[in-house]
Design a protein around this motif. Structure first.
Motif, PDB file in Angstrom:
ATOM      1  N   LEU A  59     -20.967  12.541 -14.327  1.00  0.00           N
ATOM      2  CA  LEU A  59     -21.524  11.527 -13.723  1.00  0.00           C
ATOM      3  C   LEU A  59     -20.829   9.968 -13.990  1.00  0.00           C
ATOM      4  O   LEU A  59     -20.489   9.156 -13.253  1.00  0.00           O
ATOM      5  N   GLY A  60     -20.866   9.992 -15.315  1.00  0.00           N
ATOM      6  CA  GLY A  60     -20.571   8.587 -15.825  1.00  0.00           C
ATOM      7  C   GLY A  60     -18.977   8.469 -15.354  1.00  0.00           C
ATOM      8  O   GLY A  60     -18.604   7.321 -15.228  1.00  0.00           O
ATOM      9  N   VAL A  61     -18.085   9.382 -15.652  1.00  0.00           N
ATOM     10  CA  VAL A  61     -16.617   9.484 -14.984  1.00  0.00           C
ATOM     11  C   VAL A  61     -16.471   9.022 -13.578  1.00  0.00           C
ATOM     12  O   VAL A  61     -15.910   8.105 -13.126  1.00  0.00           O
ATOM     13  N   GLY A  62     -17.553   9.635 -12.708  1.00  0.00           N
ATOM     14  CA  GLY A  62     -17.430   9.185 -11.410  1.00  0.00           C
ATOM     15  C   GLY A  62     -17.963   7.812 -11.275  1.00  0.00           C
ATOM     16  O   GLY A  62     -17.096   7.152 -10.463  1.00  0.00           O
ATOM     17  N   ALA A 117     -13.222   8.875  -6.530  1.00  0.00           N
ATOM     18  CA  ALA A 117     -14.412  10.116  -6.677  1.00  0.00           C
ATOM     19  C   ALA A 117     -14.322  11.069  -5.268  1.00  0.00           C
ATOM     20  O   ALA A 117     -14.322  12.413  -5.134  1.00  0.00           O
ATOM     21  N   VAL A 118     -14.227  10.289  -4.037  1.00  0.00           N
ATOM     22  CA  VAL A 118     -14.141  10.936  -2.702  1.00  0.00           C
ATOM     23  C   VAL A 118     -12.737  11.843  -2.662  1.00  0.00           C
ATOM     24  O   VAL A 118     -12.862  12.905  -2.357  1.00  0.00           O
ATOM     25  N   GLY A 176     -19.496   8.223  -8.162  1.00  0.00           N
ATOM     26  CA  GLY A 176     -18.842   7.496  -7.506  1.00  0.00           C
ATOM     27  C   GLY A 176     -19.688   6.789  -6.238  1.00  0.00           C
ATOM     28  O   GLY A 176     -19.672   5.702  -5.971  1.00  0.00           O
ATOM     29  N   GLY A 177     -20.470   7.707  -5.556  1.00  0.00           N
ATOM     30  CA  GLY A 177     -21.266   7.495  -4.562  1.00  0.00           C
ATOM     31  C   GLY A 177     -22.332   6.468  -5.152  1.00  0.00           C
ATOM     32  O   GLY A 177     -22.856   5.409  -4.548  1.00  0.00           O
ATOM     33  N   LEU A 178     -23.049   6.744  -6.296  1.00  0.00           N
ATOM     34  CA  LEU A 178     -23.951   5.716  -7.079  1.00  0.00           C
ATOM     35  C   LEU A 178     -23.304   4.192  -7.293  1.00  0.00           C
ATOM     36  O   LEU A 178     -23.963   3.446  -7.111  1.00  0.00           O
TER      37      LEU A 178
END
Length: 684
Positions: A213-216, A224-225, A586-588
């Protein structure tokens, strides 16, 4: 954009020479280098991606140096320079050397061989970037996003206390969650399922990992996409299409009669993931082609700077423009060729590669020469790419696989006159191992080069002395090299790597996938054994070409969204369940930035400044998530290795597994909400 040499003013003036390499800075740099190397090693073996630790290292060093009465920004910069070198070296090592385990050439990570490859490759990376500093930082107008960000964090040292608190809370929470997942078994580490339609299986799953999650969050929505999109290519199209067109006998041979999600995973592992190999090779070649002219200009500018230094011209008298003397750099590179040659002969000895003495020495000499030539070439590429997209998005794996493929083909041409690799698999194994060792040298040099250029850019912003940073980069490399072998050995014996379990009875679900090393092993071994899935590789290559064309269209239209091919290639090669949390992170990042920008606009404030603050807050918190999970994963490896079981700390019975799925999912949702709240929180 970078500033020209004539208009740039550093934070600390050239005439103000503050203490930089002090005892406390060296000791703290060594400690952080070792810790971050271990954390990045775990992360890279788990997911095949690593992230830059320059900013977290800067924040942590600020907090630590405040415990002393006297410290300054240049001293702080020296600490983060050494620390970030450690985490970058780990990337070069874990992308390549575990392939020797996967080849069954090594049964563990021997300390001296692993340490020597990492140390000499990393030092080469430092030396190769010294003549490139002027060309890429001063003369080329590159962004160096992480270097600029690190410099700004260093200059805004008054906020270091809040930053370290964010990192600490995130690390503690992520560490506790990892303990509950992998150690106590209270939380599941992943959830998955599948749908069958006709002869095809559509599988879906996700890792419940806060580190991913942190990587994204750190890499952002665009990357991320693309990574998630690459996963969809494999799992939404590749696997179903293969099962639709393959015969029942072929499917049964691959799956071994199993069904459901496990069958989809087996097909991906044995067949579909090789599309990622083809895409990665094309991506690596494309990176070289697209950078040919800038690289040529950069090298030419570098040699001009060398000539000026030798003649006494230029501004080498300025403290802020003083590099390590070029004669030491040149002699250092030449001198390293001798120990590198010795290491090659130790790792690839005549018992494993039984050819004539003359051919054996020619093979070893070719490996050393290619290490130096390709090392400088790809270190230059990595340094340039770091200036364009940053260290975290640097396609080290792409240039490494290009190196291993080229090395394998060269060694095949040399050794093929005496060896029939299709008949003797053990000799094919040794030849593949030789290609991996060369690739490891180049990967370590390239990984360090990209990181070093970011550090030198940060140093330029704050007014550091380049040669002192270059000394500390070497210190960081040596520190990380000393600990990387024990860490890799510990992780391997506790979890297993890439399908290889060191003993019977281990849980394959806990195994670290080592995707990049598996990729390197597949390509090197396949060249000699001639058993690669060439059809899948060619399909992946065609997909990569289509993605490159699509990216050029986006570039022509001036789109802010781009499609770098290597990001998609990594997604094709990764299990889909690893790409899902990266996509969510990435979305976050995008949603948090959008939220604070809207709020700032309504309040009459600068939206972009608000977006940048949200990005920094989320980045620090995400770095804590990654560090906490990775460090606990390493610590848990100790009891697992002693007890020879990943159930050594289990406190719940087997019947609790369905409830662990729910508990893990709810905990993951909690971390998603927490990260979002931290990113959008107002700053006083």
């Amino acid at each position: 954009m970078g500033k020209s040499e004539t208009t740039f003013t550093p934070y600390v003036r050239a005439e103000d020479d503050l203490p930089q390499i002090t005892v406390k800075a060296v000791l703290l740099g060594i400690l952080l280098s070792a810790i971050l190397a271990g954390a990045n090693a775990y992360l890279g073996l788990k997911v095949g991606m690593t992230v830059s630790a320059s900013i977290p290292a800067a924040v942590i060093s600020m907090a630590a140096l405040r415990l002393f009465k006297r410290s300054n920004i240049l001293e702080n910069n020296i600490v983060q320079t050494a620390a970030s070198a450690g985490e970058s070296l780990a990337a070069g090592v874990i992308f390549t050397l575990p392939a020797l385990i996967l080849l069954r050439y090594w049964t563990d990570f021997p300390f001296w061989d692993t340490m020597a490859i990492a140390m000499f490759g990393g030092i080469l990376g430092v030396l190769f970037t010294i003549p490139l500093r002027r060309a890429l930082i001063i003369q080329q107008k590159l962004k160096f996003p992480e270097g600029v960000a690190t410099g700004e964090v260093l200059k805004a040292g008054s906020t270091g206390g809040k930053g370290i608190i964010q990192i600490a809370w995130a690390a503690l929470a992520a560490g506790g969650y990892k303990l509950g997942q992998t150690g106590l078994k209270i939380f599941s580490g992943s959830v998955s399922g599948s749908v069958t339609a006709g002869h095809s299986i559509f599988g879906i799953g996700t890792e419940l990992s806060v580190a991913l999650l942190g990587v994204g969050y750190i890499v952002g929505l665009n990357i991320a996409v693309l990574v998630f999109g690459g996963g969809l290519i494999s799992w939404l199209f590749g696997i179903p299409l293969y099962m639709a067109f393959a015969s029942p006998a072929e499917i049964a041979e691959v799956t071994g009669g199993i069904s459901g999600y496990e069958a989809a995973l087996e097909i991906w592992s044995e067949k579909i993931r090789y599309m990622g190999v083809g895409a990665m090779v094309v991506g690596g070649i494309w990176a070289l082609i697209s950078l040919a002219k800038p690289l040529k200009d950069g090298i030419q500018s570098s040699w001009e700077a060398v000539k000026q230094a030798r003649s006494g011209d230029g501004d080498q008298g300025l403290r802020t423009e003083r590099d390590m003397p070029i004669n030491l750099v040149l002699w250092g590179v030449v001198g390293l060729s001798i120990p590198i040659f010795i290491v090659f002969t130790q790792v690839i000895d005549t018992t494993h590669l039984p050819v004539s003495r003359g051919l054996y020495w020619l093979t070893m000499a070719t490996g050393v020469l290619f290490s130096l030539v390709a090392g400088f070439l790809f270190a230059s590429v990595a340094g340039y790419m770091a200036g364009l997209v940053g260290s975290s998005n640097n396609p080290i794996s792409g240039v490494t696989i290009a190196t291993i493929l080229a090395t394998s083909l060269i060694l095949l041409a040399i050794l093929g006159t005496q060896l029939d690799f299709a008949v003797d698999s053990s000799r094919a194994q040794a030849a593949a191992a030789a290609a991996i060792v060369v690739g490891a040298m180049v990967a370590c040099a390239a990984a360090i080069a990209g990181d070093n250029m970011q550090d030198l850019k940060a140093g330029q912003l704050v007014g550091a002395t380049p040669y002192k940073q270059q000394i500390m980069q070497i210190v960081g490399v040596v520190s990380a090299a000393l600990v990387i072998a024990p860490i890799l050995s510990l992780l391997f014996n506790a979890y297993g790597l890439g399908g290889v379990l060191p003993r019977e009875g281990m849980n394959p679900d806990e195994m670290l996938s080592a995707p990049q090393a598996t990729l390197m092993q597949s390509v090197a071994e396949g060249v000699f054994a001639r058993n690669l899935e060439w059809n899948m590789i060619w399909i992946g290559a065609v997909i990569a070409v289509a993605i490159i064309i699509f990216d050029k269209v986006l570039e022509a239209r001036g789109s802010s969204f781009r499609s770098p091919v290597l990001a998609v290639a990594v997604g094709i090669y990764l299990p889909l369940e690893l790409t899902v949390p990266i996509f969510i992170g990435g979305g976050l990042a995008w949603w948090a930035g959008r939220t604070v920008a809207r709020r700032a606009g309504k309040e009459g404030k600068d939206p972009e400044q608000a977006r940048g603050e949200a990005e920094r807050q989320g980045l620090l918190f995400s770095s804590g998530l990654i560090t906490g999970e990775a460090l606990v994963g390493i610590i848990l490896a100790i009891p697992f290795a002693i007890q020879e079981s990943t159930d050594a700390l289990r406190i719940v019975p087997e019947w609790f597994i369905p409830y662990a799925d729910w508990a893990g999912g709810l905990a993951a949702l909690f971390f998603i909400g927490w990260l979002y709240r931290v990113a959008v929180k107002r700053q006083n």
